[in-house]
Design an enzyme around this catalytic site. Structure first.
Site, short mmCIF file in Angstrom:
data_model
loop_
_atom_site.label_atom_id
_atom_site.label_comp_id
_atom_site.label_asym_id
_atom_site.label_seq_id
_atom_site.Cartn_x
_atom_site.Cartn_y
_atom_site.Cartn_z
N SER A 1 26.10 -17.94 -24.13
CA SER A 1 26.69 -19.28 -24.06
C SER A 1 27.69 -19.61 -25.15
O SER A 1 28.46 -20.55 -24.99
CB SER A 1 25.58 -20.34 -24.03
OG SER A 1 24.75 -20.21 -25.16
N LYS B 1 30.92 -25.25 -23.67
CA LYS B 1 31.00 -26.71 -23.82
C LYS B 1 32.35 -27.28 -23.43
O LYS B 1 32.45 -28.46 -23.08
CB LYS B 1 30.69 -27.08 -25.28
CG LYS B 1 29.24 -26.88 -25.69
CD LYS B 1 28.35 -27.97 -25.13
CE LYS B 1 26.96 -27.93 -25.77
NZ LYS B 1 26.08 -28.98 -25.20
#
Lengths: 311, 311
Positions: free
Chosen positions: A296, A45
């Site tokens: 992720s 992110k």
């Protein structure tokens, strides 16, 4: 997306492609891992957040930013804002993992907690933003965010080319589709999205050819992937590129966390392990194929991690 | 050592250099991490083992190899032997971590357990080797082993040069000094060895200018680093290069494991975290300096890992 890569150069970690004998043995495939758990703030992110914030003009920077997030986008925005000297307010659910709330505060952001069952975080965020003229930074509905996440896809393409290799498919952990869209654009490779069971709005939307929400899916240990509906931006990209989607159970995600602990020596959060789970459990049949698997994020509390290892 | 790099090319993982904001903040230094926990078999030991075995001639390969090890060298030898089609017998202490014994067997080696308090593993290994004409593969007293571990040092030098950077010092987790010797030779940088408290024979030997054993040091959670005395090979290299040594407590090593979980998203075993512990606890004062920290292994049982996270 090349502009995003330039903005992120020297700021985001260029995560490596890793190989694992145990994973190849378990899947019968040839797999490269893209460990974005090693990214700044512990998830991909940071890429999108930094790209979005670095593109703000001086007046926008001075007025600050507001974001809402269960935790990984929160940390990405908070850290990017800290590095760029931009005031940040983050609206987070009161039941987000403590490690994510603490880290967001540690990065210097003002954290506002809300009750995810009673309040609308978007309304809260926009009210705060309007009060101070601040910019709302969405977690995926923004071309800068998609382009920032897509730098991970560019790196995949570059690193495979340098190895003289290619991959048949990229498995991507998926919430609202920002990372998947970016990876599909940046890597030029076919993408399969992987969502937690019950939160498979992307898979169902892509299969139906129109955006479909999920309704009352219940709790999941994959707190990073609790998105109920995608947006035209990510839907259009993924549909146009022929992306398909699958889902995995919470139990499968937790087993993948344990596999990563034991064999990869990487710390993954359950939501960051769903693509690995899809490979390990054969939800996507990779036998005889080559694949890239996105890992992720790794922002997980010790108690949740221990539950995964015991599973 | 260049020959070792050629032998290992395409077989060992070229581990990256990683950066961590949290680590720089905690130490006041500029630190690069060399995560050998991401190496094949979960520790740097694969490098030396593969280099030693790949240099055996056909007759030696056919007769097999024997090694003794508490677990990381065991796995390195077992996996290298498996890849090269060489029969391997590994003599391991009965109280080695189960994850290490299981993995060694999974790599196809025959495991012989012994009682570390009643039997001499070297005698057992040499007896088995003599019976079958096999080659004993030492864990550090062998130039091929040192050269193999040293490839990690070559990579550090190359990667720093590519970044236009240098480092004032490399902190290396240390048992018998094989890795430290290799890193000192391969990186060309000053090395500080880090041992568990009570097992600081390398630090004391280097300070005294002569090889000194440690006696009855008691138990340690750093099972990978329970070496009681170094050998002339490693002593001479480290002395000639001006290496010094420090030690850290088990508690400090466990806190470093927890730091790596929380901030680095890497799984370290306590013995693989002692160099990180020396940086975090200020045992080596790195304020205002640049340093490389070796993270030497991540083969840890879930129960021990949970103890570290709770510490």
């Amino acid at each position: 997306m090349e502009a995003a890569a330039v903005r992120l150069h020297g700021h985001a970690v260029r995560t490596p492609l890793l190989r694992s004998d145990a994973l190849d043995d378990a899947t019968g495939a040839r797999i490269w891992l893209k460990p974005e758990c090693l990214q700044r703030t512990g998830s991909f992110k940071f890429r999108g957040a930094y790209n979005r914030l670095a593109a703000l003009d001086p007046a926008q920077r001075a007025a600050g930013v507001v974001a809402f997030s269960s935790g990984n986008h929160a940390q990405g925005v908070a850290r990017a804002a800290q590095l760029l000297g931009i005031p940040a307010m983050i609206v987070m659910p009161h039941d987000a993992p403590a490690i994510k709330i603490d880290a967001t505060r540690d990065y210097g952001a003002e954290v506002v907690l809300y009750d995810r069952y009673l309040e609308d975080r978007s309304v809260i965020a926009h009210r705060h933003a309007d009060e101070r003229g601040a910019t709302v930074v969405p977690s995926f509905d923004d071309p800068y965010i998609v382009a920032g996440q897509g730098t991970a896809g560019l790196e995949i393409a570059e690193d495979l080319a340098a190895l003289g290799e290619t991959a048949d498919v990229v498995l991507v952990c998926c919430g609202g589709g920002g990372l998947a869209s970016g990876i599909a654009l940046g890597s030029g490779l076919p993408v399969v999205t992987v969502e937690p069971a019950g939160y498979d709005d992307v898979a169902r939307s892509l299969a139906a050819g129109t955006i479909l929400p999920v309704v009352d899916p219940g709790p999941t240990v994959c707190d990073a992937l609790q998105t109920l509906v995608m947006v035209p931006l990510t839907f259009d990209i993924l549909r146009d590129l022929g992306t398909t989607g699958v889902s995995v159970s919470d139990a499968a995600a937790m087993r993948a966390v344990a596999f990563a602990f034991r064999h990869l020596k990487l710390v993954l959060e359950p939501g960051g392990a769903v693509a690995l789970a899809a490979a390990l459990e054969g939800v996507v049949d990779l036998r005889g194929r080559s694949a890239v698997v996105l890992l992720s994020g790794g922002n997980v509390d010790a108690a949740t991690f221990a539950r995964c290892l015991a599973a």
